[in-house]
Scaffold this active site. Sequence first.
Site, PDB file in Angstrom:
ATOM      1  N   SER A  95       0.835  -1.201   0.000  1.00 47.25           N
ATOM      2  CA  SER A  95       0.000   0.000   0.000  1.00 47.25           C
ATOM      3  C   SER A  95       0.870   1.252   0.000  1.00 47.25           C
ATOM      4  CB  SER A  95      -0.968  -0.050   1.184  1.00 47.25           C
ATOM      5  OG  SER A  95      -2.005   0.885   1.047  1.00 47.25           O
ATOM      6  N   ASP A 224      -9.569  -5.339  -4.681  1.00 46.54           N
ATOM      7  CA  ASP A 224      -9.025  -4.342  -3.744  1.00 46.54           C
ATOM      8  C   ASP A 224      -9.974  -3.139  -3.704  1.00 46.54           C
ATOM      9  OD1 ASP A 224      -7.533  -2.318  -2.444  1.00 46.54           O
ATOM     10  OD2 ASP A 224      -5.652  -3.201  -3.136  1.00 46.54           O
ATOM     11  N   HIS A 253      -7.468  -5.813  -0.378  1.00 46.31           N
ATOM     12  CA  HIS A 253      -6.302  -4.959  -0.165  1.00 46.31           C
ATOM     13  C   HIS A 253      -5.348  -5.566   0.858  1.00 46.31           C
ATOM     14  CE1 HIS A 253      -4.036  -1.254  -0.303  1.00 46.31           C
ATOM     15  NE2 HIS A 253      -4.105  -1.129   1.013  1.00 46.31           N
TER      16      HIS A 253
END
Length: 274
Positions: A95, A224, A253
């Site tokens: 991320s 995601d 995610h």
Amino acid sequence: MPKVTVKDGTEIYYKDWGTGQPLVFHHGWPLSSDDWDAQLMFFLNKGYRVIAADRRGHGRSSQTATGHDMDTYVADILELADHLDLHNAVHIGHSTGGGVAIRYAARAAKGRVAKVVLISAVTPLMLQTPANPDGVPMSVFDEIREGTATNRAQYFQEFTLPFYGYNREGAQVKQGIRDNWWRQGMSGGANAHYFGIAAFSETDFTDDLKSVDLPVLVLHGEDDQIVPFAISGAKSIKLLQHGQLISYPGFPHGMPATEAATINADMLAFIEAS
């Protein structure tokens, strides 16, 4: 606890376990190095040296008033890598940490980095702009800012549902994973989390992706809900000189936690490939 003091006096906490080729893990917003437990233990037991730091303002690092921007995050890692004298390292980012990993690789001295892994990464640019019309509207990030600034404890509880795909029909919700996310988030500073939203949403990593002349593995879940695959992994792979993409139907995610066995195996194959 092991810490390095960087040039502005901020103390960066880090874990450094094992021997062998170093693997450096960069966590996502608003978490800490603890989010990598499943990866740290897996690769430690495979004979690697595993290193993970808490970003400034997060976890056990200093809750600073300043420096909550991508360039400072990367500067902190440059100092940590110098402190630990890391060479031939694989940098792995999830991320927000994916942005840190690729910008670090773009700026590090020759020989410091061997490969990069981007997992559910915010690259190349999340925010919707005239040049990036299919990005995420600013109103979405403003909503995250509002929840973080005014109702962080409850907002973070709720954020775990889309993060792990636990809001999907038939999802097997693991409360421990949700609780661990909340624990990590609440251990950091509200200001670091608030200002860090701009860092992960508004930073453009296009030039970093283009400039890295190293093998880069892009891993992204096709379901995601936080960093949509179509605007991130699918675009990043087109900018890389030596990129490899693996996308996963249905993965969320937070797949390093929910799908650790799959993610770890694919990373190991990439790291061990000549």
